[in-house]
Motif scaffolding. Structure first.
Motif, PDB file in Angstrom:
ATOM      1  N   TYR A  44       0.838  -1.205   0.000  1.00 49.69           N
ATOM      2  CA  TYR A  44       0.000   0.000   0.000  1.00 49.69           C
ATOM      3  C   TYR A  44       0.869   1.250   0.000  1.00 49.69           C
ATOM      4  CZ  TYR A  44      -3.323   3.572   1.268  1.00 49.69           C
ATOM      5  OH  TYR A  44      -4.067   4.713   1.269  1.00 49.69           O
ATOM      6  N   TYR A  47       2.198   1.776  -3.459  1.00 47.26           N
ATOM      7  CA  TYR A  47       1.123   2.255  -4.326  1.00 47.26           C
ATOM      8  C   TYR A  47       0.849   3.731  -4.071  1.00 47.26           C
ATOM      9  CZ  TYR A  47      -3.665   3.184  -5.748  1.00 47.26           C
ATOM     10  OH  TYR A  47      -4.788   3.753  -6.283  1.00 47.26           O
ATOM     11  N   TYR A  48       0.776   4.125  -2.813  1.00 46.95           N
ATOM     12  CA  TYR A  48       0.497   5.507  -2.453  1.00 46.95           C
ATOM     13  C   TYR A  48       1.588   6.441  -2.967  1.00 46.95           C
ATOM     14  CZ  TYR A  48      -0.555   9.541   0.490  1.00 46.95           C
ATOM     15  OH  TYR A  48      -0.852  10.802   0.933  1.00 46.95           O
ATOM     16  N   ALA A  50       3.662   5.901  -5.514  1.00 44.65           N
ATOM     17  CA  ALA A  50       3.615   5.927  -6.972  1.00 44.65           C
ATOM     18  C   ALA A  50       2.456   6.786  -7.459  1.00 44.65           C
ATOM     19  CB  ALA A  50       3.506   4.516  -7.534  1.00 44.65           C
ATOM     20  N   LYS A  51       1.326   6.707  -6.780  1.00 44.93           N
ATOM     21  CA  LYS A  51       0.163   7.506  -7.156  1.00 44.93           C
ATOM     22  C   LYS A  51       0.462   8.989  -6.979  1.00 44.93           C
ATOM     23  CE  LYS A  51      -4.649   8.184  -5.957  1.00 44.93           C
ATOM     24  NZ  LYS A  51      -5.705   7.860  -5.017  1.00 44.93           N
ATOM     25  N   ASN A  52       1.075   9.368  -5.866  1.00 45.14           N
ATOM     26  CA  ASN A  52       1.407  10.771  -5.628  1.00 45.14           C
ATOM     27  C   ASN A  52       2.467  11.274  -6.593  1.00 45.14           C
ATOM     28  OD1 ASN A  52      -0.424  11.121  -3.623  1.00 45.14           O
ATOM     29  ND2 ASN A  52       1.024  10.812  -1.956  1.00 45.14           N
ATOM     30  N   ASN A  54       2.837  10.379  -9.701  1.00 47.16           N
ATOM     31  CA  ASN A  54       2.176  10.638 -10.991  1.00 47.16           C
ATOM     32  C   ASN A  54       1.331  11.908 -10.945  1.00 47.16           C
ATOM     33  OD1 ASN A  54       3.296   8.450 -12.258  1.00 47.16           O
ATOM     34  ND2 ASN A  54       1.578   7.103 -11.765  1.00 47.16           N
ATOM     35  N   GLU A  55       0.727  12.214  -9.822  1.00 43.73           N
ATOM     36  CA  GLU A  55      -0.088  13.416  -9.704  1.00 43.73           C
ATOM     37  C   GLU A  55       0.767  14.675  -9.676  1.00 43.73           C
ATOM     38  OE1 GLU A  55      -2.536  12.925  -6.274  1.00 43.73           O
ATOM     39  OE2 GLU A  55      -3.818  11.435  -7.225  1.00 43.73           O
TER      40      GLU A  55
END
Length: 57
Positions: A44, A47-48, A50-52, A54-55
């Motif tokens: 998790y 994932y968190y 990597a998500k941030n 990309n944003e």
């Protein structure tokens, strides 16, 4: 650590049935599920991040 020890199947119900006391039973449960919980937490976290990332681009 050998690869064989990583793929061994552990029968938890037998260990709990033959446990000397309740503290040993709790230790078996914690020792069984704690590695899974830690791996889920790491997944998790990855994932968190990597998500941030990309944003922010």
């Amino acid at each position: 650590m050998s690869i064989l020890s990583l793929i061994q199947q552990v029968n938890i119900t037998e260990k709990v049935k033959h446990a000397p006391n309740a503290a040993y039973q709790i230790g078996i449960v914690i020792g069984t599920f704690l590695p899974f919980v830690i791996l889920v937490g790491i997944a998790y976290w990855m994932y968190y991040r990597a998500k941030n990332r990309n944003e922010n681009e």
